[in-house]
Design an enzyme around this catalytic site. Structure first.
Site, PDB file in Angstrom:
ATOM      1  N   GLY A  20      -6.950  36.570  42.321  1.00 46.65           N
ATOM      2  CA  GLY A  20      -6.774  36.972  40.927  1.00 46.65           C
ATOM      3  C   GLY A  20      -7.117  38.430  40.738  1.00 46.65           C
ATOM      4  O   GLY A  20      -8.058  38.932  41.352  1.00 46.65           O
ATOM      5  N   VAL A  65     -11.659  53.974  47.781  1.00 38.82           N
ATOM      6  CA  VAL A  65     -11.437  53.799  49.221  1.00 38.82           C
ATOM      7  C   VAL A  65     -10.503  54.896  49.735  1.00 38.82           C
ATOM      8  O   VAL A  65     -10.771  55.553  50.746  1.00 38.82           O
ATOM      9  CB  VAL A  65     -10.841  52.400  49.512  1.00 38.82           C
ATOM     10  CG1 VAL A  65     -10.350  52.300  50.953  1.00 38.82           C
ATOM     11  CG2 VAL A  65     -11.866  51.313  49.203  1.00 38.82           C
ATOM     12  N   ARG A  72      -1.209  34.939  46.033  1.00 35.68           N
ATOM     13  CA  ARG A  72      -1.859  33.896  46.831  1.00 35.68           C
ATOM     14  C   ARG A  72      -1.063  33.751  48.119  1.00 35.68           C
ATOM     15  O   ARG A  72       0.151  33.900  48.130  1.00 35.68           O
ATOM     16  CB  ARG A  72      -1.865  32.560  46.082  1.00 35.68           C
ATOM     17  CG  ARG A  72      -2.698  32.600  44.809  1.00 35.68           C
ATOM     18  CD  ARG A  72      -2.947  31.188  44.276  1.00 35.68           C
ATOM     19  NE  ARG A  72      -3.798  30.437  45.180  1.00 35.68           N
ATOM     20  CZ  ARG A  72      -3.419  29.360  45.866  1.00 35.68           C
ATOM     21  NH1 ARG A  72      -2.186  28.878  45.733  1.00 35.68           N
ATOM     22  NH2 ARG A  72      -4.231  28.744  46.707  1.00 35.68           N
ATOM     23  N   ASP A 110     -13.248  35.027  46.947  1.00 38.28           N
ATOM     24  CA  ASP A 110     -13.575  34.186  48.071  1.00 38.28           C
ATOM     25  C   ASP A 110     -12.534  34.179  49.187  1.00 38.28           C
ATOM     26  O   ASP A 110     -12.848  34.434  50.353  1.00 38.28           O
ATOM     27  CB  ASP A 110     -13.677  32.751  47.530  1.00 38.28           C
ATOM     28  CG  ASP A 110     -14.879  32.062  48.082  1.00 38.28           C
ATOM     29  OD1 ASP A 110     -15.937  32.718  48.140  1.00 38.28           O
ATOM     30  OD2 ASP A 110     -14.758  30.885  48.456  1.00 38.28           O
ATOM     31  N   GLY A 111     -11.297  33.883  48.814  1.00 39.87           N
ATOM     32  CA  GLY A 111     -10.229  33.747  49.797  1.00 39.87           C
ATOM     33  C   GLY A 111     -10.008  35.036  50.568  1.00 39.87           C
ATOM     34  O   GLY A 111      -9.705  35.023  51.768  1.00 39.87           O
ATOM     35  N   THR A 164     -13.389  40.316  41.293  1.00 35.03           N
ATOM     36  CA  THR A 164     -13.065  39.122  40.507  1.00 35.03           C
ATOM     37  C   THR A 164     -13.864  39.187  39.218  1.00 35.03           C
ATOM     38  O   THR A 164     -14.988  39.668  39.215  1.00 35.03           O
ATOM     39  CB  THR A 164     -13.413  37.823  41.264  1.00 35.03           C
ATOM     40  OG1 THR A 164     -13.427  36.735  40.328  1.00 35.03           O
ATOM     41  CG2 THR A 164     -14.791  37.880  41.899  1.00 35.03           C
ATOM     42  N   ASP A 188     -15.008  36.630  37.793  1.00 30.97           N
ATOM     43  CA  ASP A 188     -15.795  35.405  37.669  1.00 30.97           C
ATOM     44  C   ASP A 188     -17.271  35.573  38.024  1.00 30.97           C
ATOM     45  O   ASP A 188     -18.096  34.756  37.643  1.00 30.97           O
ATOM     46  CB  ASP A 188     -15.185  34.299  38.549  1.00 30.97           C
ATOM     47  CG  ASP A 188     -13.756  33.973  38.143  1.00 30.97           C
ATOM     48  OD1 ASP A 188     -13.457  34.073  36.944  1.00 30.97           O
ATOM     49  OD2 ASP A 188     -12.951  33.626  39.021  1.00 30.97           O
ATOM     50  N   ASP A 232     -18.676  35.099  40.850  1.00 35.89           N
ATOM     51  CA  ASP A 232     -19.068  33.892  41.601  1.00 35.89           C
ATOM     52  C   ASP A 232     -19.279  34.148  43.087  1.00 35.89           C
ATOM     53  O   ASP A 232     -19.197  33.227  43.897  1.00 35.89           O
ATOM     54  CB  ASP A 232     -18.015  32.799  41.381  1.00 35.89           C
ATOM     55  CG  ASP A 232     -16.619  33.240  41.827  1.00 35.89           C
ATOM     56  OD1 ASP A 232     -16.456  34.423  42.188  1.00 35.89           O
ATOM     57  OD2 ASP A 232     -15.699  32.410  41.809  1.00 35.89           O
ATOM     58  N   ARG A 245     -14.097  30.307  35.974  1.00 37.01           N
ATOM     59  CA  ARG A 245     -13.908  29.138  36.858  1.00 37.01           C
ATOM     60  C   ARG A 245     -15.180  28.281  36.926  1.00 37.01           C
ATOM     61  O   ARG A 245     -15.672  27.869  35.877  1.00 37.01           O
ATOM     62  CB  ARG A 245     -13.420  29.592  38.237  1.00 37.01           C
ATOM     63  CG  ARG A 245     -11.989  30.190  38.120  1.00 37.01           C
ATOM     64  CD  ARG A 245     -11.349  30.314  39.461  1.00 37.01           C
ATOM     65  NE  ARG A 245     -12.200  31.159  40.326  1.00 37.01           N
ATOM     66  CZ  ARG A 245     -11.966  31.392  41.590  1.00 37.01           C
ATOM     67  NH1 ARG A 245     -10.914  30.883  42.168  1.00 37.01           N
ATOM     68  NH2 ARG A 245     -12.764  32.167  42.293  1.00 37.01           N
ATOM     69  N   ASP A 293     -24.931  29.781  19.246  1.00 34.49           N
ATOM     70  CA  ASP A 293     -25.883  28.707  18.996  1.00 34.49           C
ATOM     71  C   ASP A 293     -26.136  27.905  20.262  1.00 34.49           C
ATOM     72  O   ASP A 293     -27.223  27.376  20.463  1.00 34.49           O
ATOM     73  CB  ASP A 293     -25.344  27.778  17.895  1.00 34.49           C
ATOM     74  CG  ASP A 293     -25.249  28.494  16.580  1.00 34.49           C
ATOM     75  OD1 ASP A 293     -26.270  28.593  15.902  1.00 34.49           O
ATOM     76  OD2 ASP A 293     -24.164  29.001  16.266  1.00 34.49           O
ATOM     77  N   LYS A 349     -27.299  29.262   7.633  1.00 33.54           N
ATOM     78  CA  LYS A 349     -26.493  30.085   8.542  1.00 33.54           C
ATOM     79  C   LYS A 349     -25.018  29.905   8.210  1.00 33.54           C
ATOM     80  O   LYS A 349     -24.563  28.779   8.022  1.00 33.54           O
ATOM     81  CB  LYS A 349     -26.789  29.672   9.979  1.00 33.54           C
ATOM     82  CG  LYS A 349     -26.244  30.661  10.980  1.00 33.54           C
ATOM     83  CD  LYS A 349     -26.643  30.348  12.408  1.00 33.54           C
ATOM     84  CE  LYS A 349     -25.936  31.326  13.335  1.00 33.54           C
ATOM     85  NZ  LYS A 349     -26.176  31.020  14.745  1.00 33.54           N
ATOM     86  N   ASP A 350     -24.269  31.013   8.177  1.00 30.19           N
ATOM     87  CA  ASP A 350     -22.903  30.918   7.659  1.00 30.19           C
ATOM     88  C   ASP A 350     -21.834  30.717   8.731  1.00 30.19           C
ATOM     89  O   ASP A 350     -20.644  30.756   8.412  1.00 30.19           O
ATOM     90  CB  ASP A 350     -22.575  32.119   6.766  1.00 30.19           C
ATOM     91  CG  ASP A 350     -22.600  33.437   7.501  1.00 30.19           C
ATOM     92  OD1 ASP A 350     -22.698  33.435   8.736  1.00 30.19           O
ATOM     93  OD2 ASP A 350     -22.519  34.474   6.825  1.00 30.19           O
TER      94      ASP A 350
END
Lengths: 319, 319, 319, 319
Positions: B11, B23, B72, B103-104, B125, B127, B129, B171, B187, B213-214
């Site tokens: 992604g 780079v 991909r 990851d991939g 990414t 994410d 992660d 994800r 909240d 609280k509105d």
């Protein structure tokens, strides 16, 4: 006339606060007292009414939403609701009312006027679906928010050679879709007011991809169908790498644009001046760059007409 | 080592272009030649490879997406795909590769290194992660985009005293949800890594409304469930005026934040320096404010740990 | 007519690229070939001319500046310069030209038309100082940029109870100042076209502070004087805690607004259609919401008129 | 300890409101009462003190500036001023104070602690010039605002092949300049903490132009000299088409970034927890991603150290 009330009704729109500020300040500058009415017609009937001073509307011109809050209140279509509201106006010594909102708000303003309390309607809705005005308060901001979001979506669409179907707001009106579609270079714009042909759109997307275009974009007004539904339709005509996005309620928020702030200021000012002239039952708008007003009754006989030439323009612009 | 290749995979994320720029420029500043590889590992195998000069990466630091495109390509997990890619590297005289992605991408980088072509992975990414890095390239920008959108949604939520359930990306990782939830005064924040109790959240929302609280806001990471599903769950415990919003793919776009541009620049530079030292099979990251690198194999044994104290902090902050 | 050229001239403005895109795509959709001319009239004379395809203007609608570059070139006022330019048009087989820019650009377009090469002028400038158009391409974006900056300045002004004098662009035209002043709730707006009284402004600021207002704001068009000069003038009438800010060149950049993208698209399209009808020597504009065109000669006899009622409106709105 | 006070002091910074919110809510969540003190130490001495409830800090996390207002008050360096302040604390039954601001604020917090009223300092300044914290509240937002402005300036710089000298804030600290310079692809970054060579910068700009780069950018920290002065210096070494821009006070405003909101929330929470542990005279900060605290006295012996490696990185990145 000594005291005016002001309320916001229906869905909120960016610039409503700027309009309330304009009404308040121009009224005070003309020797009037101003009262805020919270929660639209519901609050009017409930007597949720308080004095508005000049400083109460400071720091609001750039804030979205409505600090007077808004609410649906179908009961105001009934005589009983109206009389309850009028009792409150009398109790607070309010002679006239400015109502900011969409269609439903105008009905309320008309009823108040019929009962002897001059009321002026201001077009406050992102949908731009009000007749006798080229733009409603909040429409330009909603377009900007949608455009910014789609600009971001296009970044990722291009990176993956994807097609995106994006739902924009506007209820039964295609104005946001058309303007944002042109501004974002959409391959196709689909609105409720005009026919469309999914197969033709599918073919256009295929041709674009074959000629090397690295993304596809179809802007679909929410009044047509959901992005998911359109995606399903589209897939009948080809094996697209396609995603659906619903921009959603963020289109109702965000700091108002220059256009919306200036428009809200102008229309708010005009509403006060009309009341000062003893007029009521009118809807204020902007037509051909000039502030105008029309009998609210006339609005019910007319429907908003969009700039449908944008569809043809866009067809030429999207290769 | 004379020539390096660079590709983006998985992604796309804001800041990938800034990393490619870094780079490219740092490599050239150190006497190397640089080749861009389009469409990730798919393009590597297909030989979609071209020389990158310093000026080719001008005007890219502020552009989201990836001008190298991404795709991909599960076939690269197979020996056959890898050998085809290596043939292309040989053909173009490329000695080493920088891979930007999730990851991939790291698996691919590891395979190339095993075949004798030093490769370095960069965490690209939204994410967040990836283990052994406190932030991935694109994470901060995605958080900003989500926060801006929710700020807008809160305007309209407050005008109508509504509760909004908002899905943010990530994800299976709750980092975007946690950071954005705290930043938007949610909240409740619901993430995949920690248990949650819908009834308790419902009670909290009710109490907040009762105390005046509105608006209400629940930020739900997409890895938990959809906003619609959560809304249905919530309604089991009360009659809320609630709406569901999925922020969607706009979170992948937008001009990178200062943090992401600087991070991408630092990590891109480090990747080149590691290659110059003859190293490969490493993943670069930022830990405790310092650029670090770890064996890619170690990343597979480890999982990313979020700053889960934010959940406790948020519970104190939301009244 | 088979081939048209397109150039941007004078100061750049957001939306110029969108206009070039529109001219290119509409021309191609109508069977024409399009050539880009770099660096305005300087590049025309130098022969810096290249074919423009549909895909060359992809990804440009949201990019500010002009990818055709711009340059001042007073030599084009001379017959010699014009003939050199025409020689290049002949060499490339170009029959007609679209010129996007300000005042000076229109002179060039007129000269080309007089020499038999139909040319159409498009109003591309942030200053909004062109007659026979209610808005120029770039004006709305410049207003938004200035408004956003002043919104930020107001945050800090309020925190310290300070007065800010802010210079906005517009050369000798006060339109940006007026619209942004209203949108930002300025205490006073100072423009070149109307008299102003520093002492009265000073008194207004004092009164506002005494009545509890937590900040002061004066928007001064750059055509009047610098913010520093105005600050010095103001200090003659009181001991203000005041700061001066010049917003500067950022007002020329930034992604175009919806309005500017749509306007640029419409005017670009119209320019091509006028050329297709065999017309030249015309300036395109938008008046009362409709696309119009006028003889360029008429523009030289006329001057732009701003919406000076905004000054009165603002006086009522600023307490 | 039952009651704590909170004040903001020195220049305002985005995120101060988020910090006040965090202190207020976390204190209340832990059974404390909270009092707001307006106008910093001046308001403390004047007794401008009021109770802060949870709802008073709603809708503030995204608002820049400080709703508690700020003011300079050198008199608090004197024993007399301090005693007057303490009298007010006693009068309101306040046991401890959280002070948000820069350097001067810390001196005040230390004096209060010495007088027996535990006080904790929070780093609230855009300048990032505080030791023992990697980031101050407001720094990230100021960098984003400066970056966005320079991104816009670059649009117009490129259209005209111009060089821009841009002043960013930071007083004697070059952190904003360095981070923004890298993020905007500056040709050179000039900060007070490191030597620089105008001739070398001039040569670099010339080389860049000769190699086809379409713009030049030098980011100059305000602590070095004004952009105008630097422009004059630069012109000694070449005939540049150059403009000077001072970004100015807008860098102090704008809705806080995710980073600043989360940082303000964490540090505000920590301040309350330290007070609950009976601690005072401490400054809270973030180091290597972790919330830390140090004796305020230690801060006076130490000076902030920037990430000066960014200068070397940037030299490699700018071609």
């Amino acid at each position: 006339m000594k005291r005016i009330g002001i309320l916001t009704s229906g869905g909120d729109a960016p610039g409503m606060n700027a309009a309330v500020r304009a009404v308040t300040r121009v009224a005070i500058a003309n020797g009037l007292e101003v009262f805020g009415i919270r929660y639209g017609f519901a609050g009017l009937v409930a007597g949720d009414i308080f004095p508005l001073e000049s400083e109460d509307v400071a720091h609001l011109i750039n804030v979205s939403g409505t600090f007077l809050y808004s609410a649906r209140y179908p009961e105001f279509a009934e005589e009983e609701g109206q009389l309850a509201g009028i009792e409150q106006l009398k109790k607070h010594g309010i002679d006239a009312v400015v109502v900011i909102g969409g269609d439903g708000s105008y009905h309320g303003a008309l009823q108040l006027t019929r009962h002897g309390f001059n009321s002026i309607g201001l077009p406050g809705t992102i949908d731009n679906d009000i007749p006798y005005t080229d733009a409603t308060i909040g429409y330009d901001t909603a377009c900007m928010t949608a455009m910014d979001a789609i600009d971001k979506i296009r970044d990722t669409a291009s990176s993956h050679h994807r097609v995106f179907i994006v739902n924009v707001m506007g209820r039964n009106c295609g104005d946001i879709a058309m303007r944002v579609g042109v501004a974002c270079g959409a391959d196709a714009i689909v609105i409720p007011e005009r026919p469309y042909d999914v197969e033709e759109i599918a073919n256009r997307l295929k041709q674009a991809q074959e000629s090397g275009k690295d993304h596809g974009l179809v802007v679909v007004a929410e009044g047509v169908m959901t992005a998911d539904q359109f995606m399903a339709e589209l897939k009948k005509y080809g094996d697209f790498d396609v995603r659906a996005n619903v921009l959603g309620h963020m289109q109702r928020g965000g700091t108002p644009t220059v256009s919306d702030r200036v428009l809200a200021s102008k229309l708010g000012s005009e509403a006060v001046h009309l009341l000062l002239e003893g007029k009521g039952g009118l809807a204020v708008g902007i037509e051909n760059g000039k502030v105008t007003s029309h009998d609210i009754l006339d609005l019910f006989d007319e429907s908003h007409r969009g700039d449908y030439d944008l569809l043809k323009l866009n067809a030429d612009l999207s290769r």
